[in-house]
Design an enzyme around this catalytic site. Structure first.
Site, PDB file in Angstrom:
ATOM      1  N   SER A 178       0.835  -1.203   0.000  1.00  0.00           N
ATOM      2  CA  SER A 178       0.000   0.000   0.000  1.00  0.00           C
ATOM      3  C   SER A 178       0.875   1.260   0.000  1.00  0.00           C
ATOM      4  O   SER A 178       1.641   1.470  -0.939  1.00  0.00           O
ATOM      5  CB  SER A 178      -0.964  -0.049   1.198  1.00  0.00           C
TER       6      SER A 178
ATOM      7  N   HIS B  21      -7.347  -6.029   0.903  1.00  0.00           N
ATOM      8  CA  HIS B  21      -6.148  -5.202   1.102  1.00  0.00           C
ATOM      9  C   HIS B  21      -5.327  -5.646   2.321  1.00  0.00           C
ATOM     10  O   HIS B  21      -4.363  -4.995   2.687  1.00  0.00           O
ATOM     11  CB  HIS B  21      -6.592  -3.738   1.281  1.00  0.00           C
TER      12      HIS B  21
ATOM     13  N   ASP C  42     -10.268  -5.553  -3.204  1.00  0.00           N
ATOM     14  CA  ASP C  42      -9.642  -4.506  -2.384  1.00  0.00           C
ATOM     15  C   ASP C  42     -10.488  -3.237  -2.515  1.00  0.00           C
ATOM     16  O   ASP C  42     -10.613  -2.681  -3.604  1.00  0.00           O
ATOM     17  CB  ASP C  42      -8.223  -4.284  -2.936  1.00  0.00           C
TER      18      ASP C  42
END
Length: 286
Positions: free
Chosen positions: A152, A263, A229
């Site tokens: 991320s 995620h 996600d």
């Protein structure tokens, strides 16, 4: 003289050790912690290549070590894992903890230029201070053989650091990275506050912009992205923008989409072995 990092915890895992250290960082102006996973050592003179892992928003140096399961393959491949924190801590800058996506736990791996956030220099901490600290204090680490990965915000960090320092890292990979921060809400908020209003300054920390300048890439870039996600669907990650930019300059990108995955670290743990092997291949080339 740089003070030695102090060991604050140690746990055996897959024959090696997760060790956590604390040190004062002159770059950031505060005490910082980081983890090293040392794989089992075949002989006292063994030296291990290193893989830096940069974590995402709200994380510390602990999340990856506790949740990813990366140590299993790092142990068998003989790779040390280095997991730093995600921002300076304990500076008590006004507003530093007001939101989860800015300030503490959200350093974005850049060097802030705005006076209020002048200590937020995670780029220099990861690229300059940490490798010197490691090579000066841990003779079993071969920091001249390094690769970098992350998740991320940390995937963003890994990509920009790799692209701006192609001679320093052998390979890069990322999970669900923020690849075009100048065009997403997270990036725009962070960059405005850390770097000011000049968009040209923002581009220096955007992988999709940087790839057009720094594309002499020796190893394939590996990116994994979960199709479920929520941050993919609300346009924070923008992987297709990076894919397009790589195609334009003929950079080898392996971008894999995985149905059903989100995620989280459940997603990371599922595919981390591929990433460790990807880096092992690049790190162990003669």
């Amino acid at each position: 003289m740089e003070k030695k990092p102090i060991e604050i915890s140690s746990s055996k895992m897959f024959g090696g050790y997760n060790k956590r250290y604390k040190h004062f960082s002159p770059t950031l102006g505060c005490s910082m912690t980081f983890h090293i996973y040392f794989p089992p050592s075949p002989s006292p003179s063994s030296k291990f290549p290193v893989l830096y892992w940069l974590s995402g928003l709200t994380c510390t140096d602990e999340n990856f070590i506790a949740k990813s399961g990366a140590q299993r393959v790092a142990s068998s491949e003989g790779i040390a894992l280095i997991s730093p924190d995600t921002s300076p801590r304990g500076l008590n800058v006004e507003g530093e903890a007001d939101s989860w996506d800015f300030g503490v736990g959200a350093g974005f791996y850049l060097n802030a230029t705005q006076e209020k956030w002048k200590n937020w220099r995670m780029y220099d901490y990861v690229v300059k201070e940490l490798p010197i600290l490691l090579s000066g204090n841990f003779p079993q680490l071969d920091t001249s053989r390094s690769s970098i990965s992350g998740h991320s915000m940390g995937g963003h960090g890994a990509l920009i650091i790799y692209l701006k320092n192609l001679g320093k890292y052998k390979s890069v990979s990322a999970f669900a990275p923020i690849v075009n921060p100048i065009n997403c809400a997270w990036g725009q908020k962070a960059f405005t506050n850390y770097l000011g209003e000049n968009k040209a300054d923002w581009e220096e920390y955007d992988a999709t912009c940087l790839i057009s300048k720094f594309h002499d890439v020796s190893a394939t870039i590996l990116i994994d992205q979960g199709e479920d996600d929520k941050f993919l669907h609300n346009n924070q990650l923008l992987p297709h923008k990076f894919e397009e930019a790589c195609r334009t300059v003929n950079v080898q990108l392996l971008l894999r989409f995985h149905p059903g995955y989100d995620h989280s670290y459940y997603f990371i743990a599922t595919f981390i072995d591929d990433h460790i092997r990807h880096h092992a291949q690049a790190l162990n080339l003669p």
